[in-house]
Write a protein that holds these residues in place. Structure first.
Motif, PDB file in Angstrom:
ATOM      1  N   ARG A 186      19.371  44.580 115.765  1.00 52.37           N
ATOM      2  CA  ARG A 186      20.529  44.210 116.569  1.00 52.37           C
ATOM      3  C   ARG A 186      20.923  42.741 116.296  1.00 52.37           C
ATOM      4  O   ARG A 186      22.110  42.418 116.176  1.00 52.37           O
ATOM      5  CB  ARG A 186      20.194  44.421 118.040  1.00 52.37           C
ATOM      6  N   TRP A 187      19.963  41.851 116.211  1.00 55.80           N
ATOM      7  CA  TRP A 187      20.256  40.452 115.858  1.00 55.80           C
ATOM      8  C   TRP A 187      20.946  40.390 114.490  1.00 55.80           C
ATOM      9  O   TRP A 187      21.925  39.670 114.310  1.00 55.80           O
ATOM     10  CB  TRP A 187      18.959  39.627 115.812  1.00 55.80           C
ATOM     11  N   LEU A 190      24.489  41.487 114.838  1.00 55.94           N
ATOM     12  CA  LEU A 190      25.340  40.471 115.473  1.00 55.94           C
ATOM     13  C   LEU A 190      25.677  39.344 114.500  1.00 55.94           C
ATOM     14  O   LEU A 190      26.773  38.795 114.518  1.00 55.94           O
ATOM     15  CB  LEU A 190      24.659  39.909 116.724  1.00 55.94           C
ATOM     16  N   GLN A 234      31.016  38.618 121.606  1.00 54.45           N
ATOM     17  CA  GLN A 234      29.597  38.463 121.272  1.00 54.45           C
ATOM     18  C   GLN A 234      29.379  38.618 119.768  1.00 54.45           C
ATOM     19  O   GLN A 234      28.635  37.851 119.150  1.00 54.45           O
ATOM     20  CB  GLN A 234      28.796  39.512 122.050  1.00 54.45           C
ATOM     21  N   ARG A 289      25.725  39.315 126.553  1.00 58.68           N
ATOM     22  CA  ARG A 289      27.069  39.835 126.752  1.00 58.68           C
ATOM     23  C   ARG A 289      27.853  38.979 127.766  1.00 58.68           C
ATOM     24  O   ARG A 289      29.002  38.579 127.512  1.00 58.68           O
ATOM     25  CB  ARG A 289      26.971  41.285 127.238  1.00 58.68           C
ATOM     26  N   ILE A 317      19.465  39.356 124.896  1.00 61.41           N
ATOM     27  CA  ILE A 317      20.351  40.491 124.629  1.00 61.41           C
ATOM     28  C   ILE A 317      19.702  41.830 124.957  1.00 61.41           C
ATOM     29  O   ILE A 317      20.186  42.878 124.575  1.00 61.41           O
ATOM     30  CB  ILE A 317      20.840  40.523 123.159  1.00 61.41           C
ATOM     31  N   ASP A 332      21.911  44.944 126.266  1.00 62.26           N
ATOM     32  CA  ASP A 332      23.074  45.560 125.633  1.00 62.26           C
ATOM     33  C   ASP A 332      22.722  46.209 124.298  1.00 62.26           C
ATOM     34  O   ASP A 332      23.541  46.250 123.405  1.00 62.26           O
ATOM     35  CB  ASP A 332      24.214  44.561 125.491  1.00 62.26           C
TER      36      ASP A 332
END
Lengths: 339, 339
Positions: free
Chosen positions: A125-126, A129, B290, B303, B335, B338
């Motif tokens: 997820r990092w 992002l 984000q 978020r 995080i 989310d």
């Protein structure tokens, strides 16, 4: 020499990694995420619990992407930009990839990372992002490393593999320089860090040797590395034991689960030169150490990073530590993989 | 006065919150986790994307427990220790509770936190690692707040509810003082932060007003707050709209999901005094913001913290920003809720 350097450091308005520019292999730092300059937190409650004179946590979780690896990345991106590269790559169990992705995002460099299939969802997820190009490799970290080196040389990207590009360890070394400065140029007795490829503890060792060689400190600390009992090739090599053949052994401490360490010679030399040690710790001891770091030290470490405190607790069984000042390097703080 | 304070700040060897001791309501800081001293990261790629002259991220995720709330906690524990308290409490959607738990663990203070039943598992894991006494309240943040105040007064614990204990906002104010110092005593044009109870933006407003009153800066920036469209009582009040009656509306941005804000008057006054604004943003705009913070700024925000950038993107639709220097306060970086 020591006087000049000490004055330079005192007067340099920069904080963090680039405060040490005279000791780094770069001419000009790039702007971007400010790495290093992390606090050295004294934890008297935990010191008393362990039975040490003084205990400090070098809190590397306060780097831009929550990990000591940002120190190496800061040097790496500076070199890549200076040499005109537009893309970088690395192999990683997660932290180094996330670090590279953060710096590349901020600077607009292409970022190509190779991670093993065990990489936890939170780490992916990092990477998402940060907008990185992520290759989830079918195998483990060791095979992801091979794939990364292959792709990097094929595409002409700049390497952020510390175990491949020797300049990057110079970035990691700055953690040692900061520890000495924060202790008013006294080296501690013991410095503990977890060991995967060996780059971090190797870098710390180089930093402490350099400080002593320059006359900034009058000795080097004993370096104590720790590996997970399930994957501990360097401990075996250090102790002269036979290599682990049963690869069914494993560990939840993914960040240090390296079966073929690529900076073995460097880290073993640094540990030997310091009169130090390498210690295996089981996963449950890491979990206990992680809970102690939180409940008595106020610092949340990832499981692998708690291996250092677990090693200190093991060391306590075999030698008196009552007069000792120790620094535990909390290398990373991402706990997504152990909940 | 300005000269004396500027020299004090320049020469103070401390970093972070306690660098501003002459402007804080405490005589002596406690040792412990070092809060504040976070970087102001210029993000030129993101500035270009948004269409601003300059854009900076005040990266509060680099506080000890990853959140701006550590600034308030640093002041709170100092007051609690000075007054002889042995236990502290707060209500929280997660971040304030985690902050309090970390500081209390390090200092050996009792920590009692009241969190709503929507608190994500990752946040509960942090609280567990810090060894806090956690009450998961059956209701939402608002009812957890009431339960916390009741228990706190019954047991004689010291309050770390910023919306109850006015001294704590003084800690939050230090983020504004740092921003001004980092911009060489120039106030930016715009400062944006998310709004729940209103304590953070209220604290920032007080900080900027104080800087101007002391002659350290020559003006105050416009303050722009943001709330989630699903729970936006302060936006409605600011705009003179009728209160939200349909509580089926909700948001994934738990950290700012406050239906009964307790620092409403303070924050509305600060926004008005600055000529600022309060803006509602839908959850999907927060998610997009984000992703932009990560992929163009190199910073991972939770978020709710990305609501500020979402508000900036909304503001762009209604006024020209091409000559503007803005600071987005990235209040937190957890995080876990989310993914």
């Amino acid at each position: 020499m020591a006087r000049v350097l000490r004055a330079h450091v005192r007067d340099d308005v920069r904080t963090g990694v680039f405060r040490w520019l005279p000791l780094l292999p770069i001419a000009e730092p790039v702007p971007g995420l400010p790495a290093g300059g992390t606090p050295l937190v004294e934890v008297p409650r935990l010191a008393e619990h362990v039975g040490l004179r003084r205990l400090f946590l070098k809190d590397e979780t306060r780097n831009p992407t929550r990990c000591l690896k940002d120190r190496a990345t800061a040097v790496g991106v500076s070199l890549a930009v200076a040499e005109g590269f537009r893309g970088m790559y690395c192999a990683s169990a997660g932290n180094a990839a996330i670090s590279l992705a953060g710096f590349c995002s901020q600077l607009g460099l292409g970022c190509h990372v190779f991670v093993p299939n065990s990489t936890p969802a939170g780490r992916l997820r990092w990477l998402e992002l940060f907008g990185a190009d992520v290759v989830v490799h079918a195998g483990d970290y060791d095979s992801a490393f091979a794939a990364a080196e292959h792709a990097g040389s094929e595409h002409g990207w700049y390497s952020r593999n510390c175990a491949f590009n020797p300049f990057l360890v110079e970035g990691k070394k700055t953690a040692a320089l900061e520890i000495a400065e924060q202790l008013e140029w006294q080296a501690p007795d013991l410095v503990l860090a977890p060991v995967g490829d060996g780059c971090t503890l190797g870098g710390l060792g180089k930093g402490f040797r350099q400080l002593a060689a320059l006359g900034l400190t009058d000795r080097i600390p004993r370096l104590v590395g720790s590996q997970a009992e399930g994957v501990d090739p360097l401990v075996r090599r250090f102790k002269g034991d036979s290599p682990q053949t049963d690869t069914a052994h494993a560990t939840e401490a993914h960040s240090i689960a390296v079966r073929h360490p690529r900076n073995a010679i460097r880290v073993l030399n640094e540990i030997s030169a310091s009169g130090g040690d390498l210690i295996s710790v089981p996963d449950d001891a890491m979990a206990e150490a992680q809970a102690l770091l939180g409940s008595m030290g106020g610092v949340v470490a990832e499981r692998a990073s708690a291996a250092s405190l677990a090693a200190l607790l093991t060391l306590r069984e075999s030698e008196p530590l009552g007069g000792v000042t120790a620094v535990v390097v909390v290398t990373g703080g991402r706990i997504d993989d152990d909940v």
